[in-house]
Write an enzyme that holds these catalytic residues in place. Structure first.
Site, PDB file in Angstrom:
ATOM      1  N   LYS A  74      62.480  38.353  -7.275  1.00 50.23           N
ATOM      2  CA  LYS A  74      63.806  38.898  -7.528  1.00 50.23           C
ATOM      3  C   LYS A  74      64.647  37.944  -8.375  1.00 50.23           C
ATOM      4  O   LYS A  74      64.989  36.850  -7.946  1.00 50.23           O
ATOM      5  CB  LYS A  74      64.529  39.173  -6.212  1.00 50.23           C
ATOM      6  CG  LYS A  74      65.927  39.763  -6.421  1.00 50.23           C
ATOM      7  CD  LYS A  74      66.649  39.996  -5.115  1.00 50.23           C
ATOM      8  CE  LYS A  74      68.056  40.513  -5.360  1.00 50.23           C
ATOM      9  NZ  LYS A  74      68.793  40.758  -4.097  1.00 50.23           N
ATOM     10  N   SER A 129      70.684  45.258  -4.305  1.00 49.18           N
ATOM     11  CA  SER A 129      70.577  44.614  -5.608  1.00 49.18           C
ATOM     12  C   SER A 129      69.137  44.260  -6.000  1.00 49.18           C
ATOM     13  O   SER A 129      68.889  43.820  -7.118  1.00 49.18           O
ATOM     14  CB  SER A 129      71.412  43.329  -5.614  1.00 49.18           C
ATOM     15  OG  SER A 129      70.945  42.422  -4.627  1.00 49.18           O
ATOM     16  N   SER A 153      70.398  44.901   0.570  1.00 48.23           N
ATOM     17  CA  SER A 153      69.860  44.816  -0.791  1.00 48.23           C
ATOM     18  C   SER A 153      68.353  44.879  -0.896  1.00 48.23           C
ATOM     19  O   SER A 153      67.818  44.981  -1.991  1.00 48.23           O
ATOM     20  CB  SER A 153      70.352  43.522  -1.467  1.00 48.23           C
ATOM     21  OG  SER A 153      71.731  43.616  -1.734  1.00 48.23           O
TER      22      SER A 153
END
Length: 378
Positions: A74, A129, A153
């Site tokens: 990520k 996210s 997220s």
């Protein structure tokens, strides 16, 4: 898409090589990512170099549980937390997309070619996210991608992209988040791969022998309580119905025993407390909400092993934003409390997009989440 465990088994046995697995993943990314925009960066040379290193380690006799598994990490700083995965044989192929700077809401990602799209419907957001990680896994670019979960997220994009998303107990794994609200997590296409991730991150000494035995006691079917709204949210009917049907399927499979509803769970809305801890606000109110919710959740987990809810209160929205709807309504309570949670695919809505079932356990009970979710064979 071959699972992470299958790739690793083939590489360890000599039926395949890490270079072959990584080369195939890079080819998929080159072909699909211009539309998907799941990756902010692709590290082709570094990935092939890492794959050759894995093949050399296998040839030298090392046992690598995730040998040759191509993964996304990520964001551009994702390698910082990937050390245990790399040591286990994973090969990072790139940084997955996260929201761009100045984003008022965290439900999309910005990749090399533009805004990250949902693989199920390009006009919908993948959630955020950990947007790129979820999209990359859902589209089969990589079998596993890391995430971080500060308000949902990992779980929200997992739900909206139809994959598995695990958030660890807050504080159990290293996190750079100073507020303590964020915890590391993973996105995978199947629960077995999430289990493989967890074995590497938590270590076999902690996980051995506990997956299906709540509290280390005699083997029994874990008990679960259902809540559609946690006592404060206002979810749409369709995600609730799909998640509840998924909960019933778990019960029908013998994975859980659903308890009678009894007195409904009524948590305080964690939103104001979460926002105060993140960006300044009434910390006294935050402490009060946290204490009340921790007390109520403690009582619930003395009665049941698991709490089951919809992962999100709504379906995936368009790229113009969520409006006045908080997609975090059912997830961020467990960032405030620190409980581990997992989103499991629950089915498709009328719009053709997935929604999720959220499983929540007492702190430190990730193995129970994975054992129960594994029976769904998603």
């Amino acid at each position: 898409m071959t699972s992470a465990r299958q790739i690793a088994a083939a590489v360890r046995s000599g039926a395949s090589t890490a270079v072959e697995a990584v080369t195939a993943a890079l080819a998929r990314i080159e072909r699909i990512d211009p539309v998907l925009c799941a990756f902010a960066e692709v590290w082709e040379k570094g990935a092939l170099r890492g794959a050759r290193t894995v093949d050399e380690r296998i040839a030298a006799g090392e046992h690598l549980p995730l040998a040759g598994v191509p993964i996304g990490v990520k964001g551009r700083r994702g390698l910082r937390g990937a050390g245990p995965l790399i040591a286990a044989g994973c090969v990072p192929v790139g940084a997955t997309a996260v929201p761009g700077p100045g984003t008022a809401w965290q439900t999309w990602g910005l990749g090399r070619y533009g805004r990250t799209v949902n693989p199920w419907r390009y006009d919908r957001t993948p959630g955020g996210s950990s947007a790129g990680s979820a999209a990359a896994v859902a589209a089969g670019l990589v079998p596993l991608a890391t995430g971080s979960d500060g308000a949902g997220s990992v779980r929200i994009p997992a739900a909206w992209c139809g994959v598995v998303g695990l958030k660890a107990t807050n504080g159990r794994l290293p996190s750079a988040d100073r507020t303590g609200l964020a915890a590391p997590g993973v996105l995978t296409r199947c629960v077995a791969d999430a289990e493989a991730y967890w074995l590497v991150l938590a270590g076999p000494a902690e996980t051995a022998g506990t997956a299906g035995t709540p509290g280390g006691r005699e083997r029994r079917t874990p008990t679960a309580l259902w809540s559609a709204d946690l006592g404060f949210a206002d979810p749409d009917p369709e995600p609730v119905a799909l998640a509840r049907a998924a909960a019933r399927r778990l019960a029908d499979a013998g994975a859980v025993r659903l308890l009678p509803p009894g007195r409904p769970l009524r948590l305080e809305d964690p939103g104001p407390a979460w926002l105060a801890l993140r960006g300044g606000g009434d910390l006294g109110t935050a402490a009060r909400v946290r204490a009340v919710n921790n007390r109520r959740l403690g009582a619930l987990f003395r009665r049941a092993d698991l709490l089951l809810t919809p992962t999100t209160p709504c379906a995936a929205h368009g790229h113009d934003g969520p409006g006045d709807r908080y997609s975090t309504a059912l997830t961020w309570a467990f960032n405030l409390s620190g409980h581990p949670a997992l989103s499991l695919p629950a089915g498709l809505g009328r719009d053709g997009c997935p929604v999720g079932l959220q499983l929540v356990a007492a702190p430190g009970r990730e193995e129970l989440l994975l054992a129960v979710a594994g029976s769904a064979r998603c």
